[in-house]
Design a protein around this motif. Sequence first.
Motif, mmCIF file in Angstrom:
data_model
loop_
_atom_site.group_PDB
_atom_site.id
_atom_site.type_symbol
_atom_site.label_atom_id
_atom_site.label_comp_id
_atom_site.label_asym_id
_atom_site.label_seq_id
_atom_site.Cartn_x
_atom_site.Cartn_y
_atom_site.Cartn_z
ATOM 1 N N PRO A 184 0.825 -1.220 0.000
ATOM 2 C CA PRO A 184 0.000 0.000 0.000
ATOM 3 C C PRO A 184 0.852 1.260 0.000
ATOM 4 O O PRO A 184 2.019 1.256 0.401
ATOM 5 C CB PRO A 184 -0.802 -0.132 1.295
ATOM 6 C CG PRO A 184 0.106 -0.920 2.191
ATOM 7 C CD PRO A 184 0.841 -1.893 1.292
ATOM 8 N N SER A 185 0.253 2.351 -0.446
ATOM 9 C CA SER A 185 0.935 3.645 -0.423
ATOM 10 C C SER A 185 0.698 4.380 0.884
ATOM 11 O O SER A 185 1.491 5.215 1.295
ATOM 12 C CB SER A 185 0.451 4.511 -1.590
ATOM 13 O OG SER A 185 -0.958 4.651 -1.557
ATOM 14 N N VAL A 186 -0.422 4.089 1.564
ATOM 15 C CA VAL A 186 -0.714 4.648 2.885
ATOM 16 C C VAL A 186 -1.144 3.512 3.803
ATOM 17 O O VAL A 186 -1.552 2.445 3.349
ATOM 18 C CB VAL A 186 -1.814 5.733 2.822
ATOM 19 C CG1 VAL A 186 -1.342 6.936 2.047
ATOM 20 C CG2 VAL A 186 -3.088 5.175 2.197
ATOM 21 N N GLU A 187 -1.076 3.755 5.095
ATOM 22 C CA GLU A 187 -1.350 2.701 6.071
ATOM 23 C C GLU A 187 -2.814 2.279 6.056
ATOM 24 O O GLU A 187 -3.148 1.141 6.390
ATOM 25 C CB GLU A 187 -0.964 3.198 7.473
ATOM 26 C CG GLU A 187 -0.902 2.105 8.531
ATOM 27 C CD GLU A 187 0.173 1.078 8.261
ATOM 28 O OE1 GLU A 187 -0.047 -0.106 8.580
ATOM 29 O OE2 GLU A 187 1.231 1.473 7.719
ATOM 30 N N GLU A 188 -3.727 3.183 5.645
ATOM 31 C CA GLU A 188 -5.153 2.878 5.687
ATOM 32 C C GLU A 188 -5.654 2.115 4.471
ATOM 33 O O GLU A 188 -6.848 1.794 4.388
ATOM 34 C CB GLU A 188 -5.961 4.173 5.828
ATOM 35 C CG GLU A 188 -5.716 4.932 7.124
ATOM 36 C CD GLU A 188 -4.445 5.745 7.081
ATOM 37 O OE1 GLU A 188 -3.886 5.866 5.980
ATOM 38 O OE2 GLU A 188 -4.007 6.232 8.146
ATOM 39 N N SER A 189 -4.800 1.824 3.477
ATOM 40 C CA SER A 189 -5.242 1.152 2.252
ATOM 41 C C SER A 189 -5.712 -0.258 2.555
ATOM 42 O O SER A 189 -5.035 -1.019 3.251
ATOM 43 C CB SER A 189 -4.104 1.116 1.225
ATOM 44 O OG SER A 189 -3.750 2.411 0.834
ATOM 45 N N ARG A 190 -6.881 -0.611 2.022
ATOM 46 C CA ARG A 190 -7.450 -1.945 2.233
ATOM 47 C C ARG A 190 -7.572 -2.738 0.941
ATOM 48 O O ARG A 190 -7.718 -3.956 0.968
ATOM 49 C CB ARG A 190 -8.841 -1.809 2.867
ATOM 50 C CG ARG A 190 -8.837 -1.133 4.221
ATOM 51 C CD ARG A 190 -10.230 -0.679 4.611
ATOM 52 N NE ARG A 190 -11.204 -1.752 4.457
ATOM 53 C CZ ARG A 190 -12.528 -1.549 4.407
ATOM 54 N NH1 ARG A 190 -13.000 -0.324 4.491
ATOM 55 N NH2 ARG A 190 -13.335 -2.573 4.280
ATOM 56 N N PHE A 191 -7.524 -2.046 -0.202
ATOM 57 C CA PHE A 191 -7.716 -2.703 -1.488
ATOM 58 C C PHE A 191 -6.529 -2.418 -2.393
ATOM 59 O O PHE A 191 -5.865 -1.384 -2.280
ATOM 60 C CB PHE A 191 -9.018 -2.225 -2.135
ATOM 61 C CG PHE A 191 -10.220 -2.338 -1.236
ATOM 62 C CD1 PHE A 191 -10.863 -3.555 -1.075
ATOM 63 C CD2 PHE A 191 -10.685 -1.235 -0.543
ATOM 64 C CE1 PHE A 191 -11.962 -3.664 -0.236
ATOM 65 C CE2 PHE A 191 -11.785 -1.336 0.296
ATOM 66 C CZ PHE A 191 -12.425 -2.558 0.453
ATOM 67 N N CYS A 192 -6.270 -3.340 -3.311
ATOM 68 C CA CYS A 192 -5.104 -3.225 -4.183
ATOM 69 C C CYS A 192 -5.322 -2.241 -5.324
ATOM 70 O O CYS A 192 -4.367 -1.783 -5.942
ATOM 71 C CB CYS A 192 -4.731 -4.601 -4.739
ATOM 72 S SG CYS A 192 -6.025 -5.356 -5.760
ATOM 73 N N SER A 193 -6.567 -1.920 -5.649
ATOM 74 C CA SER A 193 -6.858 -1.020 -6.765
ATOM 75 C C SER A 193 -8.208 -0.354 -6.534
ATOM 76 O O SER A 193 -8.994 -0.770 -5.670
ATOM 77 C CB SER A 193 -6.859 -1.787 -8.090
ATOM 78 O OG SER A 193 -7.906 -2.759 -8.105
ATOM 79 N N ARG A 232 -14.304 -0.279 -5.570
ATOM 80 C CA ARG A 232 -15.665 -0.064 -6.069
ATOM 81 C C ARG A 232 -16.497 -1.340 -5.959
ATOM 82 O O ARG A 232 -17.673 -1.299 -5.592
ATOM 83 C CB ARG A 232 -15.621 0.406 -7.521
ATOM 84 C CG ARG A 232 -15.156 1.835 -7.688
ATOM 85 C CD ARG A 232 -15.477 2.340 -9.078
ATOM 86 N NE ARG A 232 -14.926 1.455 -10.097
ATOM 87 C CZ ARG A 232 -13.721 1.547 -10.594
ATOM 88 N NH1 ARG A 232 -12.902 2.493 -10.154
ATOM 89 N NH2 ARG A 232 -13.288 0.719 -11.524
ATOM 90 N N HIS A 233 -15.896 -2.497 -6.283
ATOM 91 C CA HIS A 233 -16.634 -3.750 -6.165
ATOM 92 C C HIS A 233 -17.001 -4.043 -4.704
ATOM 93 O O HIS A 233 -18.085 -4.565 -4.421
ATOM 94 C CB HIS A 233 -15.809 -4.900 -6.741
ATOM 95 C CG HIS A 233 -15.859 -4.981 -8.237
ATOM 96 N ND1 HIS A 233 -15.131 -4.132 -9.036
ATOM 97 C CD2 HIS A 233 -16.565 -5.787 -9.078
ATOM 98 C CE1 HIS A 233 -15.359 -4.417 -10.313
ATOM 99 N NE2 HIS A 233 -16.233 -5.419 -10.364
ATOM 100 N N ALA A 234 -16.092 -3.702 -3.806
ATOM 101 C CA ALA A 234 -16.387 -3.942 -2.398
ATOM 102 C C ALA A 234 -17.504 -3.034 -1.896
ATOM 103 O O ALA A 234 -18.321 -3.440 -1.055
ATOM 104 C CB ALA A 234 -15.124 -3.738 -1.566
ATOM 105 N N ARG A 235 -17.554 -1.803 -2.402
ATOM 106 C CA ARG A 235 -18.621 -0.877 -2.010
ATOM 107 C C ARG A 235 -19.934 -1.160 -2.726
ATOM 108 O O ARG A 235 -20.976 -0.640 -2.348
ATOM 109 C CB ARG A 235 -18.191 0.566 -2.300
ATOM 110 C CG ARG A 235 -17.052 1.072 -1.447
ATOM 111 C CD ARG A 235 -16.944 2.583 -1.560
ATOM 112 N NE ARG A 235 -16.842 3.002 -2.946
ATOM 113 C CZ ARG A 235 -15.687 3.259 -3.568
ATOM 114 N NH1 ARG A 235 -14.539 3.104 -2.907
ATOM 115 N NH2 ARG A 235 -15.666 3.652 -4.815
ATOM 116 N N GLY A 236 -19.877 -1.967 -3.794
ATOM 117 C CA GLY A 236 -21.077 -2.207 -4.582
ATOM 118 C C GLY A 236 -21.314 -1.153 -5.636
ATOM 119 O O GLY A 236 -22.384 -1.121 -6.272
#
Length: 305
Positions: free
Chosen positions: A175-184, A189-193
């Motif tokens: 990740p670029s920041v510590e809070e990143s949860r997704f690779c892209s 967007r898919h996780a948020r629906g």
Amino acid sequence: MAQDMLAITLGFRAQKKLAKHPIFGADKRKHIVRQMMDVLADWRLSPFELEGACRAGLRSALCLDGHSWQRADDEAASIIETCLRGHQRPTWLQGQPEGADRENCLGCGQLLDTSDRQMRRVSWCSDLCRLATKIRQEQADDYRGKEVSQRAFYLAQKQQMRKRNCEFCSTSFRPSVEESRFCSSSCARHARGDILEQKECATCRKEFRPSSRSKAGLYCSPVCASTGRTTKPARPCAHCQHVFKPHRHSQLWCSPTCRAAGMKATLAPRICDHCHETFQPARTKAKFCSAKCRNRAAYERSQAT
């Protein structure tokens, strides 16, 4: 004298010790060297013009990660030296573009005075051009240096992050920041629906899903977009019905003659501002029925003033 020699010896030993224990490992170092070579490749006059900005960005990221200034600077210098290996460093005179004799002004491009050029080296036609060129060049160099330094800082800081698995596709990424949860952004967007509906490409007619709402265009790829913008399907002329190939998507007529006739047919009759007779306008902004009335009205306005 002995103390100075001792300090120099200790300094060499410290640098030698730092060289044996680099901050980045072999794999990380290869990766960041490749990334920094891409950053340094965006040069204009010399491959070494972005050296200072890249070194400052790398050093800042390493210092913020807890390393000492000297060790961070040595590591940044070593990485930049590896990236620039094979390039011949220019001399000081070659690095001064305004110091060479020239025929045109560096600011406005005007031909310089021959008598002044024979007496001394002249690069500008006036002090105003010299000051304007200096300010413009300083602003451009400052903006570009900050941009390159930020890119180098981002690359070095990202290499310090530990890899983690994407919460949606389980792909390992850094990740670029510590809070990143997704690779892209796609996985986010898919996780948020927030998934856009599929649509048909205007060029190849294939179904595709837009990458984001801001880029939900007509084409599935840059190739199809370039093809779609350069090739337009043939269409009949709105006036003479002759089939022609338009130059742009909004073109309705095959020629200027048909365009004038078509515009004239769609406009309602109006009254001339000079002779007050009814006429058929050929343009939307037409106010006079003829050039004679237009010139006569202009003459009367000039006499009134």
